[in-house]
Design a protein around this motif. Structure first.
Motif, PDB file in Angstrom:
ATOM      1  N   ALA A 178       0.826  -1.220   0.000  1.00 48.78           N
ATOM      2  CA  ALA A 178       0.000   0.000   0.000  1.00 48.78           C
ATOM      3  C   ALA A 178       0.855   1.263   0.000  1.00 48.78           C
ATOM      4  N   ASN A 179       1.959   1.250   0.766  1.00 48.36           N
ATOM      5  CA  ASN A 179       2.903   2.363   0.823  1.00 48.36           C
ATOM      6  C   ASN A 179       2.212   3.697   1.146  1.00 48.36           C
ATOM      7  N   LEU A 180       1.489   3.744   2.257  1.00 45.56           N
ATOM      8  CA  LEU A 180       0.754   4.938   2.672  1.00 45.56           C
ATOM      9  C   LEU A 180       1.512   5.667   3.783  1.00 45.56           C
ATOM     10  N   THR A 181       1.605   6.990   3.668  1.00 47.84           N
ATOM     11  CA  THR A 181       2.367   7.767   4.651  1.00 47.84           C
ATOM     12  C   THR A 181       1.647   7.872   5.999  1.00 47.84           C
ATOM     13  N   ASN A 182       0.335   7.679   6.025  1.00 47.02           N
ATOM     14  CA  ASN A 182      -0.417   7.796   7.290  1.00 47.02           C
ATOM     15  C   ASN A 182      -0.673   6.440   7.949  1.00 47.02           C
ATOM     16  N   LEU A 183      -0.019   5.396   7.433  1.00 45.95           N
ATOM     17  CA  LEU A 183      -0.185   4.045   7.973  1.00 45.95           C
ATOM     18  C   LEU A 183       1.122   3.614   8.649  1.00 45.95           C
ATOM     19  N   HIS A 184       1.021   3.193   9.899  1.00 48.37           N
ATOM     20  CA  HIS A 184       2.234   2.942  10.691  1.00 48.37           C
ATOM     21  C   HIS A 184       2.465   1.458  10.947  1.00 48.37           C
ATOM     22  N   ALA A 185       3.731   1.092  10.980  1.00 46.94           N
ATOM     23  CA  ALA A 185       4.143  -0.306  11.183  1.00 46.94           C
ATOM     24  C   ALA A 185       3.561  -0.850  12.482  1.00 46.94           C
ATOM     25  N   PRO A 186       3.294  -2.162  12.526  1.00 50.35           N
ATOM     26  CA  PRO A 186       2.651  -2.726  13.715  1.00 50.35           C
ATOM     27  C   PRO A 186       3.516  -2.635  14.966  1.00 50.35           C
ATOM     28  N   LEU A 187       2.869  -2.217  16.034  1.00 51.14           N
ATOM     29  CA  LEU A 187       3.481  -2.239  17.355  1.00 51.14           C
ATOM     30  C   LEU A 187       3.236  -3.611  17.963  1.00 51.14           C
ATOM     31  N   GLU A 188       4.143  -4.036  18.821  1.00 50.39           N
ATOM     32  CA  GLU A 188       3.941  -5.321  19.490  1.00 50.39           C
ATOM     33  C   GLU A 188       3.044  -5.093  20.705  1.00 50.39           C
ATOM     34  N   LEU A 189       1.793  -5.541  20.573  1.00 51.75           N
ATOM     35  CA  LEU A 189       0.838  -5.340  21.659  1.00 51.75           C
ATOM     36  C   LEU A 189       0.207  -6.671  22.023  1.00 51.75           C
ATOM     37  N   ASP A 190       0.468  -7.083  23.245  1.00 52.13           N
ATOM     38  CA  ASP A 190      -0.142  -8.279  23.822  1.00 52.13           C
ATOM     39  C   ASP A 190      -0.946  -7.772  25.013  1.00 52.13           C
ATOM     40  N   LEU A 191      -2.231  -8.121  25.069  1.00 45.67           N
ATOM     41  CA  LEU A 191      -3.091  -7.585  26.128  1.00 45.67           C
ATOM     42  C   LEU A 191      -2.635  -7.981  27.535  1.00 45.67           C
ATOM     43  N   ASN A 192      -1.774  -8.987  27.630  1.00 39.45           N
ATOM     44  CA  ASN A 192      -1.216  -9.365  28.932  1.00 39.45           C
ATOM     45  C   ASN A 192      -0.194  -8.350  29.447  1.00 39.45           C
ATOM     46  N   ASN A 193       0.324  -7.521  28.547  1.00 38.50           N
ATOM     47  CA  ASN A 193       1.443  -6.630  28.885  1.00 38.50           C
ATOM     48  C   ASN A 193       1.053  -5.161  28.755  1.00 38.50           C
ATOM     49  N   GLU A 194       1.992  -4.283  29.139  1.00 38.76           N
ATOM     50  CA  GLU A 194       1.796  -2.840  28.963  1.00 38.76           C
ATOM     51  C   GLU A 194       1.691  -2.512  27.475  1.00 38.76           C
ATOM     52  N   TRP A 195       0.938  -1.472  27.139  1.00 34.39           N
ATOM     53  CA  TRP A 195       0.783  -1.063  25.729  1.00 34.39           C
ATOM     54  C   TRP A 195       1.948  -0.160  25.318  1.00 34.39           C
ATOM     55  N   PRO A 196       2.481  -0.358  24.114  1.00 32.66           N
ATOM     56  CA  PRO A 196       3.655   0.415  23.688  1.00 32.66           C
ATOM     57  C   PRO A 196       3.288   1.755  23.035  1.00 32.66           C
ATOM     58  N   VAL A 197       2.283   2.468  23.614  1.00 28.73           N
ATOM     59  CA  VAL A 197       1.877   3.767  23.058  1.00 28.73           C
ATOM     60  C   VAL A 197       1.708   4.749  24.207  1.00 28.73           C
ATOM     61  N   ASP A 198       1.645   6.038  23.851  1.00 30.63           N
ATOM     62  CA  ASP A 198       1.342   7.057  24.848  1.00 30.63           C
ATOM     63  C   ASP A 198      -0.173   7.281  24.818  1.00 30.63           C
ATOM     64  N   LYS A 199      -0.636   8.406  24.283  1.00 27.62           N
ATOM     65  CA  LYS A 199      -2.073   8.700  24.206  1.00 27.62           C
ATOM     66  C   LYS A 199      -2.510   8.769  22.751  1.00 27.62           C
ATOM     67  N   VAL A 200      -3.729   8.316  22.484  1.00 30.36           N
ATOM     68  CA  VAL A 200      -4.288   8.386  21.130  1.00 30.36           C
ATOM     69  C   VAL A 200      -5.707   8.962  21.205  1.00 30.36           C
ATOM     70  N   ASP A 201      -6.179   9.482  20.064  1.00 29.87           N
ATOM     71  CA  ASP A 201      -7.520  10.083  19.999  1.00 29.87           C
ATOM     72  C   ASP A 201      -8.615   9.029  19.849  1.00 29.87           C
ATOM     73  N   ALA A 202      -8.259   7.870  19.303  1.00 32.13           N
ATOM     74  CA  ALA A 202      -9.268   6.819  19.099  1.00 32.13           C
ATOM     75  C   ALA A 202      -8.609   5.448  19.164  1.00 32.13           C
ATOM     76  N   ILE A 203      -9.402   4.471  19.578  1.00 25.16           N
ATOM     77  CA  ILE A 203      -8.965   3.070  19.579  1.00 25.16           C
ATOM     78  C   ILE A 203     -10.019   2.271  18.836  1.00 25.16           C
ATOM     79  N   TYR A 204      -9.561   1.411  17.938  1.00 24.34           N
ATOM     80  CA  TYR A 204     -10.451   0.592  17.116  1.00 24.34           C
ATOM     81  C   TYR A 204     -10.033  -0.871  17.258  1.00 24.34           C
ATOM     82  N   THR A 205     -11.007  -1.748  17.422  1.00 18.49           N
ATOM     83  CA  THR A 205     -10.701  -3.186  17.441  1.00 18.49           C
ATOM     84  C   THR A 205     -11.844  -3.938  16.777  1.00 18.49           C
TER      85      THR A 205
END
Length: 196
Positions: free
Chosen positions: A72-99
């Motif tokens: 896709a090569n999109l400038t507004n699309l970011h590489a996956p962060l390693e997120l396991d719900l058992n652990n701390e999330w590797p982000v600071d604050k975001v405006d929205a969360i989608y699942t």
């Protein structure tokens, strides 16, 4: 490796987009929890260019997500962060969360951990969008959802379609209010909460 493909993602992306266009119109940053194949992230980032779309999943799914992203090569699309719900999330604050299609796959304990993460990382006035099947007052919305839930719990006793009321209760405890509950194709719902 060939790109992973989910027919369900392909089928539901357009109806979900229609809702997200309204829900996320004043949003800048989105964290997708459980990006799976990566299909949704590419489609939504492409169609909603005002958003910075951050993907996340367990490391095992990153290679497949990256294959979609590279193509896709999109400038507004970011590489996956390693997120396991058992652990701390590797982000600071975001405006929205989608699942999408996560709550019935993971254990209820991890659904609770998800809302702990939402409480920590969603900005004030932030939006939470949850897509998938739910039960209402303990009742399935269709016989096919009943069958699907039985299939899930047979495979993993900790999984299964969740009660809407229990999910809404967790959201309230995390400081969120239900904004809308929209019936979607194939007996799914899109729940939208806002952080007050």
């Amino acid at each position: 490796m060939t790109k992973p493909f989910s027919q369900a993602c392909e089928n539901n992306k357009t109806p979900i987009l229609k809702q997200l266009k309204t829900v996320l119109k004043n949003t800048k940053t989105v964290l997708e929890v459980g990006s799976g194949t990566g299909q949704h992230s590419v489609f939504f980032a492409e169609q909603l260019p005002h958003l910075q779309w951050h993907t996340s999943d367990r490391a095992i799914n990153h290679e497949g997500i990256n294959l979609w992203h590279r193509e896709a090569n999109l400038t507004n699309l970011h590489a996956p962060l390693e997120l396991d719900l058992n652990n701390e999330w590797p982000v600071d604050k975001v405006d929205a969360i989608y699942t999408a299609n996560t709550f019935h796959i993971v254990s209820w304990q991890l659904v609770e951990r998800f809302f702990d993460g939402v409480k920590r990382h969603l900005n004030n006035e932030g939006m939470l969008c949850i897509y998938g099947p739910f039960k209402y007052q303990g009742e399935f919305t269709s016989p096919s959802n009943d069958d699907f839930s039985a299939f899930l719990t047979e495979r993993d006793p900790l999984s299964g379609i969740r009660n809407f009321e229990a999910v809404e209760q967790l959201a309230k405890q995390a400081g969120l209010s239900l904004i809308s509950d929209t019936a979607m194709p194939a007996n799914n719902q899109l729940l939208v909460f806002k952080r007050q």
